[in-house]
Design a protein around this motif. Structure first.
Motif, PDB file in Angstrom:
ATOM      1  N   GLY A  76      12.550  -6.741 -10.655  1.00  0.00           N
ATOM      2  CA  GLY A  76      13.947  -6.318 -10.664  1.00  0.00           C
ATOM      3  C   GLY A  76      14.911  -7.434 -10.331  1.00  0.00           C
ATOM      4  O   GLY A  76      14.827  -8.531 -10.865  1.00  0.00           O
ATOM      5  N   ASN A  77      15.831  -7.145  -9.407  1.00  0.00           N
ATOM      6  CA  ASN A  77      16.855  -8.119  -9.020  1.00  0.00           C
ATOM      7  C   ASN A  77      16.374  -9.123  -7.992  1.00  0.00           C
ATOM      8  O   ASN A  77      17.160  -9.929  -7.516  1.00  0.00           O
ATOM      9  N   ASP A  78      15.094  -9.069  -7.623  1.00  0.00           N
ATOM     10  CA  ASP A  78      14.559  -9.967  -6.594  1.00  0.00           C
ATOM     11  C   ASP A  78      14.081 -11.301  -7.146  1.00  0.00           C
ATOM     12  O   ASP A  78      13.573 -12.132  -6.395  1.00  0.00           O
ATOM     13  N   ALA A  79      14.222 -11.548  -8.444  1.00  0.00           N
ATOM     14  CA  ALA A  79      13.667 -12.757  -9.052  1.00  0.00           C
ATOM     15  C   ALA A  79      14.198 -14.028  -8.389  1.00  0.00           C
ATOM     16  O   ALA A  79      13.418 -14.920  -8.037  1.00  0.00           O
ATOM     17  N   ALA A  80      15.486 -14.140  -8.191  1.00  0.00           N
ATOM     18  CA  ALA A  80      16.064 -15.338  -7.589  1.00  0.00           C
ATOM     19  C   ALA A  80      15.573 -15.515  -6.154  1.00  0.00           C
ATOM     20  O   ALA A  80      15.237 -16.629  -5.729  1.00  0.00           O
ATOM     21  N   MET A  81      15.510 -14.430  -5.408  1.00  0.00           N
ATOM     22  CA  MET A  81      15.036 -14.489  -4.022  1.00  0.00           C
ATOM     23  C   MET A  81      13.569 -14.918  -3.973  1.00  0.00           C
ATOM     24  O   MET A  81      13.177 -15.748  -3.166  1.00  0.00           O
ATOM     25  N   LEU A  82      12.744 -14.366  -4.857  1.00  0.00           N
ATOM     26  CA  LEU A  82      11.320 -14.709  -4.883  1.00  0.00           C
ATOM     27  C   LEU A  82      11.115 -16.176  -5.259  1.00  0.00           C
ATOM     28  O   LEU A  82      10.267 -16.859  -4.682  1.00  0.00           O
ATOM     29  N   ASN A  83      11.882 -16.659  -6.215  1.00  0.00           N
ATOM     30  CA  ASN A  83      11.745 -18.059  -6.627  1.00  0.00           C
ATOM     31  C   ASN A  83      12.267 -19.027  -5.575  1.00  0.00           C
ATOM     32  O   ASN A  83      11.878 -20.188  -5.557  1.00  0.00           O
ATOM     33  N   ALA A  84      13.133 -18.553  -4.681  1.00  0.00           N
ATOM     34  CA  ALA A  84      13.676 -19.415  -3.626  1.00  0.00           C
ATOM     35  C   ALA A  84      12.755 -19.500  -2.410  1.00  0.00           C
ATOM     36  O   ALA A  84      12.954 -20.343  -1.541  1.00  0.00           O
ATOM     37  N   LEU A  85      11.744 -18.641  -2.338  1.00  0.00           N
ATOM     38  CA  LEU A  85      10.822 -18.667  -1.192  1.00  0.00           C
ATOM     39  C   LEU A  85      10.031 -19.962  -1.160  1.00  0.00           C
ATOM     40  O   LEU A  85       9.734 -20.551  -2.204  1.00  0.00           O
ATOM     41  N   THR A  86       9.679 -20.388   0.042  1.00  0.00           N
ATOM     42  CA  THR A  86       8.827 -21.561   0.219  1.00  0.00           C
ATOM     43  C   THR A  86       7.761 -21.241   1.253  1.00  0.00           C
ATOM     44  O   THR A  86       7.885 -20.286   2.013  1.00  0.00           O
ATOM     45  N   GLY A  87       6.697 -22.037   1.232  1.00  0.00           N
ATOM     46  CA  GLY A  87       5.637 -21.886   2.216  1.00  0.00           C
ATOM     47  C   GLY A  87       4.553 -20.934   1.772  1.00  0.00           C
ATOM     48  O   GLY A  87       4.557 -20.413   0.653  1.00  0.00           O
ATOM     49  N   PRO A  88       3.601 -20.665   2.666  1.00  0.00           N
ATOM     50  CA  PRO A  88       2.477 -19.795   2.330  1.00  0.00           C
ATOM     51  C   PRO A  88       2.882 -18.326   2.236  1.00  0.00           C
ATOM     52  O   PRO A  88       3.764 -17.866   2.950  1.00  0.00           O
ATOM     53  N   VAL A  89       2.221 -17.614   1.322  1.00  0.00           N
ATOM     54  CA  VAL A  89       2.424 -16.178   1.183  1.00  0.00           C
ATOM     55  C   VAL A  89       1.071 -15.488   1.086  1.00  0.00           C
ATOM     56  O   VAL A  89       0.074 -16.086   0.697  1.00  0.00           O
ATOM     57  N   LEU A  90       1.072 -14.226   1.455  1.00  0.00           N
ATOM     58  CA  LEU A  90      -0.080 -13.345   1.295  1.00  0.00           C
ATOM     59  C   LEU A  90       0.357 -12.247   0.349  1.00  0.00           C
ATOM     60  O   LEU A  90       1.372 -11.591   0.573  1.00  0.00           O
ATOM     61  N   VAL A  91      -0.407 -12.060  -0.723  1.00  0.00           N
ATOM     62  CA  VAL A  91      -0.130 -11.017  -1.705  1.00  0.00           C
ATOM     63  C   VAL A  91      -1.263  -9.998  -1.589  1.00  0.00           C
ATOM     64  O   VAL A  91      -2.433 -10.348  -1.745  1.00  0.00           O
ATOM     65  N   VAL A  92      -0.920  -8.744  -1.294  1.00  0.00           N
ATOM     66  CA  VAL A  92      -1.917  -7.685  -1.119  1.00  0.00           C
ATOM     67  C   VAL A  92      -1.719  -6.651  -2.217  1.00  0.00           C
ATOM     68  O   VAL A  92      -0.640  -6.078  -2.361  1.00  0.00           O
ATOM     69  N   PHE A  93      -2.782  -6.429  -3.005  1.00  0.00           N
ATOM     70  CA  PHE A  93      -2.739  -5.458  -4.095  1.00  0.00           C
ATOM     71  C   PHE A  93      -3.245  -4.112  -3.597  1.00  0.00           C
ATOM     72  O   PHE A  93      -4.160  -4.038  -2.783  1.00  0.00           O
ATOM     73  N   SER A  94      -2.665  -3.039  -4.115  1.00  0.00           N
ATOM     74  CA  SER A  94      -2.969  -1.686  -3.633  1.00  0.00           C
ATOM     75  C   SER A  94      -4.425  -1.298  -3.823  1.00  0.00           C
ATOM     76  O   SER A  94      -4.962  -0.534  -3.015  1.00  0.00           O
ATOM     77  N   GLN A  95      -5.106  -1.814  -4.845  1.00  0.00           N
ATOM     78  CA  GLN A  95      -6.494  -1.423  -5.054  1.00  0.00           C
ATOM     79  C   GLN A  95      -7.422  -1.960  -3.967  1.00  0.00           C
ATOM     80  O   GLN A  95      -8.562  -1.524  -3.856  1.00  0.00           O
ATOM     81  N   GLY A  96      -6.940  -2.849  -3.117  1.00  0.00           N
ATOM     82  CA  GLY A  96      -7.752  -3.372  -2.028  1.00  0.00           C
ATOM     83  C   GLY A  96      -7.576  -2.632  -0.718  1.00  0.00           C
ATOM     84  O   GLY A  96      -8.208  -2.975   0.282  1.00  0.00           O
ATOM     85  N   LEU A  97      -6.732  -1.612  -0.709  1.00  0.00           N
ATOM     86  CA  LEU A  97      -6.458  -0.869   0.516  1.00  0.00           C
ATOM     87  C   LEU A  97      -7.274   0.416   0.565  1.00  0.00           C
ATOM     88  O   LEU A  97      -7.514   1.052  -0.463  1.00  0.00           O
ATOM     89  N   ALA A  98      -7.668   0.797   1.761  1.00  0.00           N
ATOM     90  CA  ALA A  98      -8.427   2.039   1.954  1.00  0.00           C
ATOM     91  C   ALA A  98      -7.530   3.232   1.657  1.00  0.00           C
ATOM     92  O   ALA A  98      -6.310   3.182   1.844  1.00  0.00           O
ATOM     93  N   GLU A  99      -8.132   4.313   1.228  1.00  0.00           N
ATOM     94  CA  GLU A  99      -7.402   5.540   0.882  1.00  0.00           C
ATOM     95  C   GLU A  99      -6.611   6.086   2.072  1.00  0.00           C
ATOM     96  O   GLU A  99      -5.546   6.659   1.909  1.00  0.00           O
ATOM     97  N   ALA A 100      -7.139   5.894   3.284  1.00  0.00           N
ATOM     98  CA  ALA A 100      -6.502   6.458   4.476  1.00  0.00           C
ATOM     99  C   ALA A 100      -5.287   5.662   4.951  1.00  0.00           C
ATOM    100  O   ALA A 100      -4.534   6.139   5.799  1.00  0.00           O
ATOM    101  N   GLU A 101      -5.081   4.464   4.435  1.00  0.00           N
ATOM    102  CA  GLU A 101      -3.948   3.642   4.874  1.00  0.00           C
ATOM    103  C   GLU A 101      -2.638   4.273   4.418  1.00  0.00           C
ATOM    104  O   GLU A 101      -2.514   4.729   3.289  1.00  0.00           O
ATOM    105  N   ARG A 102      -1.668   4.325   5.322  1.00  0.00           N
ATOM    106  CA  ARG A 102      -0.393   4.962   5.004  1.00  0.00           C
ATOM    107  C   ARG A 102       0.815   4.036   5.179  1.00  0.00           C
ATOM    108  O   ARG A 102       1.859   4.288   4.633  1.00  0.00           O
ATOM    109  N   ARG A 103       0.653   2.968   5.978  1.00  0.00           N
ATOM    110  CA  ARG A 103       1.831   2.167   6.301  1.00  0.00           C
ATOM    111  C   ARG A 103       1.430   0.784   6.791  1.00  0.00           C
ATOM    112  O   ARG A 103       0.462   0.620   7.515  1.00  0.00           O
TER     113      ARG A 103
END
Length: 173
Positions: A76-103
């Protein structure tokens, strides 16, 4: 808009992006259990559903483009903000989360950047023209060499001769 910290159920693929305030080596050293504790999860996310990298590796390509084109997420509108980020990031995909996780409830040094879902725009990306992408894709299957073709023909001829000789030996008995 829904709360980006909540983990909605269902089959829809989502991704959460967390900034890490520290060196990449320190992020890489964290076990899945330590990540679960730092992110406020009950169980460890699957290793294959997490990506850890320094955004300097995506300068030519762009982090927003990586999320949208390479992973199919609507930024969406976050493209400029995402491209301006620097440093390490952690990307977590939903298929790696347990069914019981809520938050998610991240503690320092993690900071939630955003949650993104699948895009409905499925246009094909343009060719990659950056220097870092040169030579990364396989060149395809090489054509069959004449030596290999000759060897295959010789094998067929030898098999035919073996069957022919065996037939004569059998008839001559």
């Amino acid at each position: 808009m829904s709360d980006p910290f909540e983990i909605p159920g269902g089959e829809t693929r989502r991704v959460w992006v967390f900034a890490f305030d520290g060196p990449l080596d320190e992020l890489d050293a964290l076990s899945p259990e330590a990540l679960a504790e730092a992110l406020g999860l009950w169980s460890a996310p699957k290793v294959e559903a997490m990506e850890r990298f320094d955004l300097s590796h995506l300068e030519d390509y762009g982090f927003a483009r990586y999320l949208s084109e390479a992973n199919g997420m609507a930024v969406g509108n976050d493209a400029a903000m995402l491209n301006a980020l620097t440093g390490p990031v952690l990307v977590v995909f939903s298929q790696g989360l347990a069914e019981a996780e809520r938050r998610f409830d991240p503690d320092a040094p993690f900071r939630l950047i955003g949650r993104y879902g699948l895009t409905t725009d499925l246009t094909l990306p343009e060719d990659i023209t950056s220097e870092s992408a040169l030579g990364q894709l396989p060149e395809g299957k090489a054509p069959m060499s004449s030596a290999r073709m000759s060897g295959m023909v010789a094998t067929v001829v030898l098999l035919f001769l073996a069957v022919f000789v065996a037939a004569f030996v059998w008839v001559g008995r």
